[in-house]
Write a protein that holds these residues in place. Structure first.
Motif, PDB file in Angstrom:
ATOM      1  N   SER A 122       0.827  -1.215   0.000  1.00  0.00           N
ATOM      2  CA  SER A 122       0.000   0.000   0.000  1.00  0.00           C
ATOM      3  C   SER A 122       0.861   1.265   0.000  1.00  0.00           C
ATOM      4  N   GLN A 123       1.931   1.250   0.806  1.00  0.00           N
ATOM      5  CA  GLN A 123       2.777   2.438   0.897  1.00  0.00           C
ATOM      6  C   GLN A 123       3.761   2.550  -0.275  1.00  0.00           C
ATOM      7  N   ALA A 124       3.948   1.414  -0.970  1.00  0.00           N
ATOM      8  CA  ALA A 124       4.836   1.431  -2.140  1.00  0.00           C
ATOM      9  C   ALA A 124       4.147   2.051  -3.348  1.00  0.00           C
ATOM     10  N   THR A 125       2.821   2.131  -3.310  1.00  0.00           N
ATOM     11  CA  THR A 125       2.086   2.532  -4.513  1.00  0.00           C
ATOM     12  C   THR A 125       1.391   3.892  -4.397  1.00  0.00           C
ATOM     13  N   VAL A 126       1.646   4.613  -3.311  1.00  0.00           N
ATOM     14  CA  VAL A 126       1.104   5.980  -3.187  1.00  0.00           C
ATOM     15  C   VAL A 126       2.237   6.944  -2.821  1.00  0.00           C
ATOM     16  N   LEU A 127       1.941   8.218  -2.934  1.00  0.00           N
ATOM     17  CA  LEU A 127       2.964   9.227  -2.630  1.00  0.00           C
ATOM     18  C   LEU A 127       3.058   9.387  -1.108  1.00  0.00           C
TER      19      LEU A 127
END
Lengths: 493, 102
Positions: A122-127
């Motif tokens: 999840s955190q790899a795919t958002v700013l």
């Protein structure tokens, strides 16, 4: 032939991880996966301003660096500061497990476990800043297992300059190695130079003539107010405990799946110092979410993910080889399921809450004053729009008990100097703007008592046009002990 | 306790994997809701009586045997209350939070 393939394995793993995360990543402004702070990071990358506490100096500096080059800043920051570091972390887990176990297949399995872990993905795919900071912590661990203290401190220092959470994590690592203080103390200046000194940038920004949005103006009172505004650690009531424990367990189970079995075996006693370091890092991130009042701090569980993936590898070595196949199959299943159900790119098109809000801010006529919160996702999105060139005057909701606050005084000073708006609190500044013929809008519906201080009409999506202001009303917002604090967006209030 | 653990350890791996597989199915949907939530209402209660204090009790329960070996019980409880006091004061003054000490 086989040895040639093995030679390329790290590159193949890194390449797959980049492709996987890049495909799932959200390429537009979003609040998905608790990434509402992205507005702040974007604003602080466009402008030199003080971002939210504790400042994340390295992250905003990298954002500025990327802003020097052509291209959409959201895409650049998402791909280069989230996707890429996450893929490197997956690669690092492979290298660490390969080094510790000497087993290729187990190392691949561990990296696959991390690749598909929901919290990590999840955190790899958002700013957001989490991928970058976790990459530095994992890199620190990679050097740590080789006994390279200077490089360990360099990595942990860079991580600390991205996110303050790495400071207590570093302290825990050093506590484990307390008896060897004479060895690591020689390398400690490296950590101070890379992890502590960069925070001087935030002090410099506070002292400089930058837009005083989240904070601005330098004094002890201002620093105290700035840092105090984020103090939510360990404040969750015991009433909430059963539900939060259930959430912690659910996040870990749904993120790691079957890998929990070998990871617990990998962390079994007797504990070496390395295992203690891993346990301390996992325990700290779980403790933080478990006891923090802010429900969005599930994102902090990301610090534990690479270490649980490494523990999976350490556990698999002690188990029969068929377990490796089962865990790998389970990790691949989670990767496939998450690529559908946690696909940030698709989800943001399905629920475009942040883009719609951004459009609403853009629809306000230039030169208008807007009465808005000073913090929170809406305010941070508002700062982002301002930093992109939208000319708006921010009139913050300030509760009566905060009128003497140092940060508020600096802000009032700045409003007068920058926009010519006079006043000492929310209502007087809004009234002054109205008196000068400036169109004034308000975020609706206003929170806790502000509704009675303003008369407005619903003229723009999520913003009302202010018709009159009642300056005789004192609006208080201080929560008392045991009182419920509500965390939800303005249109739900 | 030890006998329960021994029994748990005796469970075949396929049963453990099956239980975990089912747990993933049941936990996935709620955590997805939390993760993608951008507009649902979040609510958490802040209080001086925090989970940390309960955790401190737990840690104390585990650690007290070792720390108080050969010493009186009063020594153990003195250390416990000083720890509690320091912890809550830290939250009060460093974190700026309301705790049982005000």
């Amino acid at each position: 032939m086989k040895s040639r393939i093995r030679h390329w394995t790290p590159a193949i793993i890194g390449f797959i991880a980049i492709l996987y995360y890049a495909a799932l990543s959200c390429k537009t402004y979003t609040w998905l996966f608790a990434s509402g702070d992205s507005g702040d990071w974007l604003a602080a990358s466009n402008w030199w301003i003080v971002p939210q506490p504790f400042g994340s100096p390295l992250y905003i500096s990298l954002g500025h660096f990327l802003n020097l080059w052509l291209g959409d800043l959201v895409i650049k920051m998402t791909l280069l500061l989230s996707v890429l570091p996450a893929a490197i972390t997956v690669l690092l887990v492979y290298l660490i497990v390969k080094r510790l176990t000497g087993r290729e297949r187990i190392a691949i399995t561990s990296s696959a476990v991390l690749l598909g872990a929901a919290v990590f993905l999840s955190q790899a795919t958002v700013l957001e800043e989490y991928s970058l900071v976790v990459m530095f912590v994992t890199l620190g661990f990679y050097f740590y297992i080789q006994g390279k203290w200077k490089l360990t401190f360099l990595s942990l220092g860079l991580g600390s300059a991205v996110h303050i959470m790495v400071v207590p994590i570093t302290a825990l690592w050093l506590m484990v190695h307390f008896r060897e203080w004479q060895v690591w103390r020689k390398a400690l200046p490296v950590y101070i130079a890379c992890g502590v000194l960069p925070y001087g940038l935030i002090l410099w920004l506070m002292a400089s003539d930058t837009p005083r949005l989240v904070a601005g103006g330098l004094s002890l009172g201002a620093i105290n107010s700035y840092l105090g505004s984020t103090g939510v650690v360990g404040t969750l009531s015991i009433v909430e405990t059963p539900e939060r424990i259930l959430h912690v367990v659910s996040f870990i189970v749904a993120s790691l799946g079957l890998a929990i079995v070998p990871s617990t075996i990998g962390l079994k006693k007797p504990w070496s110092n390395m295992t203690k370091v891993m346990l301390a890092t996992i325990g700290f991130s779980v403790w933080y979410y478990l006891t923090c009042i802010d429900p969005t701090t599930w994102t902090f569980l990301i610090f534990s993910m690479p270490f649980i993936a490494i523990a999976t590898g350490l556990g698999l070595v002690k188990m029969k080889s068929y377990h490796t196949h089962i865990i790998l199959a389970g990790a691949l299943c989670l990767m496939i399921v998450n690529s559908i159900w946690l696909n940030a790119d698709r989800l943001n098109r399905e629920y475009p809450i942040a883009p719609k809000y951004y459009q609403a801010v853009q629809s306000i006529p230039d030169g208008s004053a807007v009465v808005i919160n000073r913090g929170g996702w809406e305010a941070l999105g508002f700062y982002y729009a301002m930093s992109e060139g939208k000319e708006l005057i921010p009139v913050f909701f300030i509760y009566a008990e905060n009128e003497d606050d140092a940060l508020h005084k600096y802000y009032v000073e700045w409003m007068h100097k920058e926009y010519g708006v006079k006043g000492y609190n929310t209502q007087t500044m809004a009234q002054y703007a109205l008196g000068k013929g400036i169109e004034t809008y308000i975020l609706i519906p206003p929170t806790l008592g502000w509704d009675s201080a303003f008369e407005y009409t619903n003229s723009l999506h999520r913003f009302g046009e202010v018709k009159s202001v009642n300056t005789s009303i004192k609006v208080h917002g201080k929560a008392t002990q045991g009182e419920t604090t509500e965390w939800h967006p303005f249109w739900q209030r | 306790m030890a006998s329960i653990l021994a029994k748990v350890r005796g469970i075949p791996f396929w049963v453990t994997y099956l239980i975990l597989g089912l747990a993933i199915v049941f936990s996935y949907s709620p955590i997805r809701e939390i993760m993608i939530n951008q507009e649902g209402s979040f609510m958490a209660i802040m209080s001086g009586l925090t989970l940390n204090i309960i955790l401190l009790y737990f840690i104390w329960g585990v650690a007290s045997d070792k720390l108080t070996k050969g010493k009186s019980k009063r020594f153990g409880w003195t250390v416990f209350f000083i720890g509690l006091f320091v912890l809550t004061l830290t939250f009060r003054f460093v974190g700026g939070l309301e705790t049982i000490f005000g």
